[in-house]
Design a protein around this motif. Sequence first.
Motif, short mmCIF file in Angstrom:
data_model
loop_
_atom_site.label_atom_id
_atom_site.label_comp_id
_atom_site.label_asym_id
_atom_site.label_seq_id
_atom_site.Cartn_x
_atom_site.Cartn_y
_atom_site.Cartn_z
N THR A 51 -20.19 -34.88 97.19
CA THR A 51 -19.45 -34.63 95.81
C THR A 51 -18.72 -33.27 96.32
OG1 THR A 51 -21.09 -33.17 94.75
CG2 THR A 51 -20.83 -35.42 94.21
N PHE A 52 -17.45 -33.00 95.70
CA PHE A 52 -16.80 -31.70 95.96
C PHE A 52 -16.49 -30.92 94.71
CE2 PHE A 52 -15.34 -34.88 98.84
CZ PHE A 52 -15.42 -34.44 99.94
N GLU A 53 -17.03 -29.68 94.58
CA GLU A 53 -16.93 -28.97 93.45
C GLU A 53 -15.43 -28.41 93.32
OE1 GLU A 53 -19.67 -28.35 91.02
OE2 GLU A 53 -20.32 -29.72 92.45
N ASP A 54 -14.87 -28.12 92.00
CA ASP A 54 -13.60 -27.65 91.95
C ASP A 54 -13.47 -26.77 90.10
OD1 ASP A 54 -11.29 -27.10 92.44
OD2 ASP A 54 -10.41 -29.40 92.41
N GLY A 55 -12.64 -26.09 90.37
CA GLY A 55 -12.18 -25.51 89.22
C GLY A 55 -10.85 -24.86 89.02
N LEU A 56 -10.48 -24.45 87.79
CA LEU A 56 -9.28 -24.05 87.84
C LEU A 56 -8.94 -22.56 87.52
CD1 LEU A 56 -7.89 -26.91 85.44
CD2 LEU A 56 -7.64 -26.43 87.76
N SER A 57 -10.14 -21.60 87.73
CA SER A 57 -9.96 -20.25 88.17
C SER A 57 -10.75 -19.90 89.12
CB SER A 57 -10.23 -19.76 86.74
OG SER A 57 -11.62 -20.00 86.13
N LEU A 58 -10.82 -18.73 89.60
CA LEU A 58 -11.73 -18.13 90.59
C LEU A 58 -13.12 -18.36 90.08
CD1 LEU A 58 -9.91 -14.92 91.71
CD2 LEU A 58 -9.99 -17.17 92.74
N GLN A 59 -13.92 -18.66 91.08
CA GLN A 59 -15.50 -18.44 90.65
C GLN A 59 -15.85 -17.13 90.18
OE1 GLN A 59 -13.88 -19.25 93.78
NE2 GLN A 59 -15.28 -20.80 94.96
N SER A 60 -17.17 -17.49 89.41
CA SER A 60 -17.53 -16.14 88.71
C SER A 60 -18.96 -16.02 88.68
CB SER A 60 -16.98 -16.06 87.47
OG SER A 60 -17.66 -14.98 86.75
N LEU A 77 -10.14 -24.71 98.08
CA LEU A 77 -9.17 -25.95 98.18
C LEU A 77 -9.33 -26.95 97.24
CD1 LEU A 77 -9.24 -26.39 102.22
CD2 LEU A 77 -7.98 -24.87 100.71
N ASP A 78 -8.18 -27.70 96.76
CA ASP A 78 -8.31 -28.86 95.86
C ASP A 78 -9.12 -29.61 96.35
OD1 ASP A 78 -6.96 -31.48 94.98
OD2 ASP A 78 -6.72 -29.89 93.17
N ALA A 79 -9.98 -30.26 95.15
CA ALA A 79 -11.12 -31.16 95.91
C ALA A 79 -10.57 -32.43 95.91
CB ALA A 79 -12.11 -31.29 94.47
N VAL A 80 -9.65 -33.09 95.30
CA VAL A 80 -9.05 -34.28 95.56
C VAL A 80 -8.28 -34.50 96.70
CG1 VAL A 80 -7.41 -36.20 94.83
CG2 VAL A 80 -9.08 -35.04 92.85
N THR A 98 -14.40 -33.45 91.94
CA THR A 98 -14.38 -32.82 90.66
C THR A 98 -12.80 -32.45 90.29
OG1 THR A 98 -16.44 -31.82 90.91
CG2 THR A 98 -15.26 -31.18 88.92
N THR A 99 -12.75 -33.21 88.85
CA THR A 99 -11.25 -32.49 88.19
C THR A 99 -11.82 -32.15 86.78
OG1 THR A 99 -10.63 -34.55 87.34
CG2 THR A 99 -9.91 -34.15 89.61
N VAL A 100 -11.12 -31.09 86.24
CA VAL A 100 -11.38 -30.36 84.83
C VAL A 100 -10.40 -31.27 84.31
CG1 VAL A 100 -11.13 -28.27 83.50
CG2 VAL A 100 -11.87 -28.23 85.86
N THR A 101 -11.14 -31.90 83.33
CA THR A 101 -10.45 -32.72 82.23
C THR A 101 -9.72 -32.07 80.95
OG1 THR A 101 -12.27 -32.95 80.77
CG2 THR A 101 -12.04 -34.67 82.44
N THR A 102 -10.32 -30.69 81.07
CA THR A 102 -9.55 -29.99 79.78
C THR A 102 -8.28 -29.60 80.04
OG1 THR A 102 -11.97 -28.99 79.60
CG2 THR A 102 -10.24 -27.83 78.55
#
Length: 392
Positions: A51-60, A77-80, A98-102
């Motif tokens: 699995t590849f982690e992802d998010g839409l802001s910097l890690q925290s 980098l973008d997971a997809v 991973t993608t963020v559905t929100t």
Amino acid sequence: MTLHLAVALEGAGWHPAAWRAEDATPDRLFTARYWAGLVQEAERGLLDFVTFEDGLSLQSSRFLEADDRSDQVRGRLDAVLTAANVAPLTSHIGLVPTTVTTHTEPFHVAIGIGSLDHISQGRAGWRPRVSVRVDEAGNFGRRVIPPVELGDIAASSVVRDLFGEAADAVEVVRRLWDSWEDDAEIRDVATGRFIDRDKLHYIDFQGERFSVKGPSITPRSPQGQPLVTSLAHDTLPYEFAARASDVVYVTPHDRDGAADIVARVRAAEDRVGRTGAPLKIFADLVTFLGEDAADRKARLDDLDGAALDSDALIFTGAPDRLADLLLDWRDAGLDGYRLRPGVLPRDLTAITRGLVPVLQARGVFRGAYEETGLRARLGLPRPSNRYAAATT
């Protein structure tokens, strides 16, 4: 029974100071070769999927908001796209970004994961993720996410609404994956017919959050429905997984906890009226493997200024001890494990070249890949097309 084993890839590893480990390669984190090397190593170890982690802001370092730390890895980098880049360089291992559905349109997800399944010849999966972070919403400017207190997450109406939206998003994606029948492509040069237009279907989804007509622009992929996975810690996400997913990742801290979570997941399936195959339940574990594992983790804790904290159990020790734990917990009803290597590539290599041979010697792990498709490897059938069934 063969044990299922996956690995979760995240930056330099799951310890926030992993990039400072002696054998880490932080200068390569944003290169295609780095990620290809990790996935190829996982495939050498015959693992089920990565699995590849992802998010839409910097890690925290904070769960619900941004921080100002500069001593931990920030950026990804973008997971997809990363999974798509790795796909032609591998042949059997599953690839689950991973993608963020929100904040991501389900139409974009459907064509992205569907394309990945074509590129990988049937090895794609997807992990939808909900975001309650205000800073992520601020990167899009299309909606306001009210602040949520950490202690109120389980009862928050905001969180419940976001999970409802995520369930709708998965439903839209699944319908779009079915919007082309398997034999919709004719490609008959003599008659000049490339597709049978009667075998492309409008999905006409109407919900509170989405209105999607379809069809997809991407033909139905080799698996028909790529694998859908989700991470769950409590009742609401268990119910989301029961409605929307094929695999759920859970986070027990001991064998009794594993049995309790398995029971809660099965109860959630009953409450939502799940049909078809039951969820495959994988336990997550953060792993530091080797005789020096505890010392390595302690050094990283010192560098980071605090002991590593995780939602999942943190295991430090030799591969044979981890094998003992995996087999013991499996008897509580688990189907497999998703291991989170503390430091990459070291703890990944310890899994593929240390843990895997131990499990093989005990007769509980494969000696070769037998199936190429990811669903088939997990014992899941290829789903029939809902629209084809409606027209026959």
